[in-house]
Write a protein that holds these residues in place. Structure first.
Motif, short mmCIF file in Angstrom:
data_model
loop_
_atom_site.label_atom_id
_atom_site.label_comp_id
_atom_site.label_asym_id
_atom_site.label_seq_id
_atom_site.Cartn_x
_atom_site.Cartn_y
_atom_site.Cartn_z
N MET A 111 0.78 -1.19 -0.04
CA MET A 111 -0.16 -0.03 -0.09
C MET A 111 0.97 0.94 0.03
SD MET A 111 -3.32 1.00 0.90
CE MET A 111 -3.49 2.49 0.52
N ALA A 112 0.63 2.05 -0.95
CA ALA A 112 1.55 3.53 -0.83
C ALA A 112 0.62 4.37 -1.66
CB ALA A 112 2.83 3.20 -1.59
N VAL A 113 0.79 5.53 -1.00
CA VAL A 113 0.16 6.78 -1.68
C VAL A 113 1.38 7.81 -2.00
CG1 VAL A 113 -1.49 8.58 -1.40
CG2 VAL A 113 -2.14 6.32 -0.80
N SER A 114 1.57 8.46 -2.90
CA SER A 114 2.68 9.51 -2.96
C SER A 114 2.69 10.59 -2.07
CB SER A 114 2.70 9.94 -4.35
OG SER A 114 1.62 10.84 -4.77
N ALA A 115 3.58 10.97 -1.44
CA ALA A 115 3.92 11.81 -0.31
C ALA A 115 2.91 13.16 -0.45
CB ALA A 115 5.11 12.42 -0.02
N HIS A 116 2.83 13.76 -1.81
CA HIS A 116 2.02 14.92 -1.93
C HIS A 116 0.62 14.78 -2.08
CE1 HIS A 116 2.55 13.78 -6.18
NE2 HIS A 116 1.23 14.63 -6.34
N SER A 117 0.12 13.45 -2.38
CA SER A 117 -1.26 12.95 -2.46
C SER A 117 -1.95 12.45 -1.20
CB SER A 117 -1.46 12.04 -3.55
OG SER A 117 -0.87 12.65 -4.50
N ARG A 118 -1.10 12.49 -0.10
CA ARG A 118 -1.55 11.84 1.41
C ARG A 118 -2.57 12.74 2.00
NH1 ARG A 118 4.37 9.64 2.89
NH2 ARG A 118 4.43 8.31 1.19
N LYS A 119 -3.39 12.07 2.84
CA LYS A 119 -4.37 12.67 3.74
C LYS A 119 -5.26 13.45 2.86
CE LYS A 119 -2.28 11.35 7.38
NZ LYS A 119 -2.00 11.51 8.64
N LYS A 120 -5.77 12.76 1.67
CA LYS A 120 -6.63 13.49 0.71
C LYS A 120 -7.84 12.29 0.38
CE LYS A 120 -3.68 16.56 -1.23
NZ LYS A 120 -2.82 16.90 -2.30
N GLY A 121 -7.90 11.41 1.18
CA GLY A 121 -8.86 10.31 0.93
C GLY A 121 -8.31 9.17 -0.04
N ILE A 122 -7.18 9.22 -0.78
CA ILE A 122 -6.95 8.21 -1.71
C ILE A 122 -6.61 6.89 -1.20
CG2 ILE A 122 -5.14 7.69 -3.67
CD1 ILE A 122 -5.39 11.20 -3.80
N GLY A 123 -5.83 6.79 -0.32
CA GLY A 123 -5.79 5.38 0.62
C GLY A 123 -6.88 4.91 0.87
N ARG A 124 -8.05 5.35 1.36
CA ARG A 124 -9.26 5.13 1.72
C ARG A 124 -9.99 4.43 0.46
NH1 ARG A 124 -13.13 6.25 5.69
NH2 ARG A 124 -11.93 8.03 6.46
N GLU A 125 -9.99 5.28 -0.56
CA GLU A 125 -10.62 4.86 -1.86
C GLU A 125 -9.96 3.54 -2.34
OE1 GLU A 125 -13.41 6.37 -3.56
OE2 GLU A 125 -13.54 7.54 -1.79
N LEU A 126 -8.69 3.58 -2.35
CA LEU A 126 -8.08 2.26 -2.86
C LEU A 126 -8.35 1.08 -1.93
CD1 LEU A 126 -4.48 3.64 -3.33
CD2 LEU A 126 -5.91 2.38 -5.06
N MET A 127 -8.46 1.35 -0.77
CA MET A 127 -8.85 -0.03 0.24
C MET A 127 -10.16 -0.24 -0.01
SD MET A 127 -6.34 -0.87 1.97
CE MET A 127 -7.11 -2.00 3.23
N GLU A 128 -11.25 0.86 -0.12
CA GLU A 128 -12.53 0.41 -0.35
C GLU A 128 -12.79 -0.22 -1.69
OE1 GLU A 128 -14.73 3.90 0.41
OE2 GLU A 128 -14.69 3.42 2.67
N PHE A 129 -12.03 0.11 -2.76
CA PHE A 129 -12.11 -0.70 -4.05
C PHE A 129 -11.65 -2.08 -4.06
CE2 PHE A 129 -11.03 -1.57 -8.25
CZ PHE A 129 -11.61 -0.76 -9.04
N ALA A 130 -10.79 -2.37 -3.08
CA ALA A 130 -10.06 -3.60 -2.94
C ALA A 130 -10.82 -4.29 -2.31
CB ALA A 130 -8.67 -3.49 -2.14
N ALA A 131 -11.55 -4.19 -1.20
CA ALA A 131 -12.27 -4.76 -0.53
C ALA A 131 -13.59 -5.17 -1.41
CB ALA A 131 -12.95 -4.13 0.71
#
Ligand SMILES: CC(C)(COP(=O)(O)OP(=O)(O)OC[C@H]1O[C@@H](n2cnc3c(N)ncnc32)[C@H](O)[C@@H]1OP(=O)(O)O)[C@@H](O)C(=O)NCCC(=O)NCCS
Length: 162
Positions: free
Chosen positions: A91-111
C-alpha cells in the motif's frame, strides 16, 4: 443549492480525490513500471525497506490497483489471493497526495473487488504506525507485533462475509 448527500455517498475530500480514477491491472500491464516506481519511492527511499524485498514472486499473480490523477500513478496496492482469503499489501500513496482520501478509496475498491471475487476475508500486515488507518476501515488487529524489513508490523483482518 447544496442537496444533502444520500447515506451511501461521501463528498470528495479534495479536488485531487474527485479527479482520481482507480484501475485494476495485472503485472503485465504497461502501468506497472509507474506502480513499481511509486512503491520504490515510498518503501525503499522513504522507509528504508531493502530494495531486493520490494518486488517479489507474489507480484506476478497479484491484482494491482493504481490510483491515477492526471495520468500519473499517485497510489497503489496489491491483492494476493490465498484460497478464500485476500491479502492486501504494498500500500503506498505518493507523499504529496496523502491525507486526501486516496488510501481509503483504494482500500474500499480493493474490498469490493475481493468480495466480488468470492473472498471471505481480507488480511494485511499493517505497519504498526499506520494501524489506525486500517482500523477506521474495519480491520481488527490480531496477534503479536513482528518485524518485517526492519519495520514493526501487526496482522489485521476484516471479514467480508460470515
Ligand atoms: C498510510 C497511507 C497509505 C494512507 O494513505 P492516505 O491517502 O494518506 O490516507 P487517507 O487520506 O485515505 O486517510 C484515511 C483516514 O486515515 C487516516 N490516516 C491516514 N494515514 C494514517 C496513518 N499513517 N496513521 C493513522 N491514521 C492515518 C487519515 O487521517 C484519514 O482519517 P479521517 O478520514 O478521519 O481524516 C499513506 O499515508 C502512505 O502511503 N504512507 C506511507 C507508506 C505506508 O505507511 N504504507 C502503509 C503500509 S502498511
Amino acid at each position: 443549492m447544496n442537496w444533502p448527500l444520500a447515506k451511501t455517498e461521501r463528498a470528495p475530500k479534495s479536488q485531487e480525490l474527485a479527479l482520481t480514477t482507480i484501475v485494476k491491472i495485472r503485472a503485465t500491464d504497461q502501468l506497472m513500471s509507474a506502480v513499481y516506481a511509486l512503491r520504490r519511492q515510498v518503501s525503499v527511499i522513504e522507509q528504508g525497506v531493502p530494495e531486493d524485498l520490494e518486488v517479489d514472486e507474489n507480484d506476478k499473480a497479484a491484482t494491482h490497483l493504481a490510483a491515477l490523477s492526471d495520468g500519473h500513478v499517485i497510489g497503489t496496492l496489491r491483492i494476493v489471493r490465498h484460497e478464500r482469503t485476500a491479502q492486501i499489501g504494498r500500500m503506498a500513496v505518493s507523499a504529496h497526495s496523502r491525507k486526501k482520501g486516496i488510501g481509503r478509496e483504494l482500500m474500499e475498491f480493493a474490498a469490493a473487488a475481493a468480495s466480488r471475487d468470492g473472498a471471505q476475508e481480507i488480511i494485511l500486515a499493517a505497519q504498526f504506525t499506520a494501524r489506525e488507518f486500517y482500523k477506521q476501515l474495519g480491520y481488527i488487529e490480531e496477534g503479536a507485533v513482528f518485524d518485517e524489513a526492519g519495520i514493526s508490523h501487526v496482522m489485521m483482518r476484516k471479514r467480508l462475509r460470515p
